[in-house]
Design an enzyme around this catalytic site. Structure first.
Site, PDB file in Angstrom:
ATOM      1  N   SER A   1       0.853  -1.186   0.000  1.00 28.68           N
ATOM      2  CA  SER A   1       0.000   0.000   0.000  1.00 28.68           C
ATOM      3  C   SER A   1       0.888   1.234   0.000  1.00 28.68           C
ATOM      4  O   SER A   1       2.048   1.186   0.407  1.00 28.68           O
ATOM      5  CB  SER A   1      -0.886   0.005   1.246  1.00 28.68           C
ATOM      6  OG  SER A   1      -1.574   1.238   1.382  1.00 28.68           O
TER       7      SER A   1
ATOM      8  N   TYR B   1      -2.095  -0.480  10.456  1.00 26.43           N
ATOM      9  CA  TYR B   1      -2.176  -0.787   9.024  1.00 26.43           C
ATOM     10  C   TYR B   1      -0.897  -0.366   8.313  1.00 26.43           C
ATOM     11  O   TYR B   1      -0.328  -1.130   7.520  1.00 26.43           O
ATOM     12  CB  TYR B   1      -3.385  -0.074   8.415  1.00 26.43           C
ATOM     13  CG  TYR B   1      -3.581  -0.369   6.950  1.00 26.43           C
ATOM     14  CD1 TYR B   1      -4.182  -1.557   6.540  1.00 26.43           C
ATOM     15  CD2 TYR B   1      -3.162   0.531   5.972  1.00 26.43           C
ATOM     16  CE1 TYR B   1      -4.363  -1.841   5.191  1.00 26.43           C
ATOM     17  CE2 TYR B   1      -3.340   0.263   4.625  1.00 26.43           C
ATOM     18  CZ  TYR B   1      -3.938  -0.928   4.236  1.00 26.43           C
ATOM     19  OH  TYR B   1      -4.100  -1.209   2.897  1.00 26.43           O
TER      20      TYR B   1
END
Length: 295
Positions: free
Chosen positions: A186, A201
């Protein structure tokens, strides 16, 4: 190990490939192809692909792209629910000539993962491509985050990706034909998101990047390439709703393209990394974010 024994320990050592090794040497396209045939062959997808999280918004689009480029055997590993069943039925209806299987798999359960991917060997003949889309998002202020939530995010995003990669690599080594593993990292692995706080995350995806580089180094000798894609903010159901409108506005305002990405816009990089066009690419990360991380 007692501290007195540390000086006598032996470190395991990885083995690298060689220039003429069958699984890592150049693989030129046949000379007798027409230009159009060469172009198609360069990005043709073949063999058996396993996609975790393959019924999600991003994973399902990736599955279609693989099938569009010639894949004829697909195993989707995901949690089974009415939505996943419907998506699998639609996929089989759209690609009736392909063999498309589904297995209910929790990527944090090593036994389930091993059983599913060893099943790909015994039932489908092996694994040539693995894509790990299974993952979760988490937004919490760090000072309030319970340890349980931190561990949950890492267990799914990082450990789950590792367990799937390990199981797939062992199958690839057994068949002796190498393969391509593509993890989904990501932009959150590259810099801090704004305005939402999401330390677990971000850290879990940064760990996926580091893990991928280590696996790429270790497994090249087996003809296994390991890479990542790093999507930016994608326009999926996870980023919809009135409660996210303020954040969406900020994300778009800070993006040179002024918008979020479409899931389809991930597919070019996936096909590159899964096909022979990416044969000399390993340990790499492709950021697909419309320039979001430029600022």
């Amino acid at each position: 190990m007692d501290r007195s024994e540390l000086t006598s320990r032996l470190l395991p050592e990885m083995t690298l490939s060689s220039a003429q090794a069958k699984l890592t040497k150049p693989l030129p396209l046949p000379a007798n192809l027409s230009p159009a045939e060469r172009a198609a062959a360069r990005f043709r997808i073949s063999g058996v692909a396993v996609v975790t999280g393959g019924t999600g918004d991003l994973g399902s689009v990736a599955c279609e792209a693989l099938l569009e480029h010639g894949l004829n055997t697909l195993l989707v590993c995901d949690l089974q629910d009415p939505s996943s069943i419907g998506k699998m039925q639609a996929l089989r209806s759209k690609y009736p000539s392909a063999r498309i299987e589904f297995t209910n798999t929790d990527v944090t359960d090593e036994e389930q993962v091993t059983r599913a991917l060893q099943g790909a060997l015994s039932v489908l003949g092996g694994i040539d491509i693995l894509l790990t889309f299974a993952g979760v998002a988490s937004c919490d202020h760090a000072k309030d985050m319970p340890a349980k939530e931190w561990r949950r995010v890492f267990d799914i995003n990082t450990t789950g990706s590792f367990l799937c990669a390990k199981a797939a690599a062992n199958v690839m080594i057994q068949t002796g034909r190498g393969g391509s593993i593509i993890h989904v990292a990501s932009i959150s692995a590259h810099r801090v998101n704004f305005p939402q706080p999401q330390v677990a995350y971000n850290a879990s995806k940064a760990a996926v990047l580091a893990m991928t580089k280590s696996l790429a180094a270790e497994w090249a000798v087996h003809g296994i390439r390991v890479n990542t894609i790093s999507p930016g903010y994608m326009d999926t159901i996870l980023n919809e709703g009135d409660g996210l409108q303020a954040a969406r506005t900020i994300w778009n305002d800070r993006n040179p393209n002024g918008r979020m990405g479409s899931p389809e816009e991930l597919c070019g990089a996936i096909i590159l990394l899964a096909s022979n066009a990416g044969r000399y690419i390993t340990g790499a990360d492709i950021v697909i974010d419309g320039g979001q991380t430029l600022f």
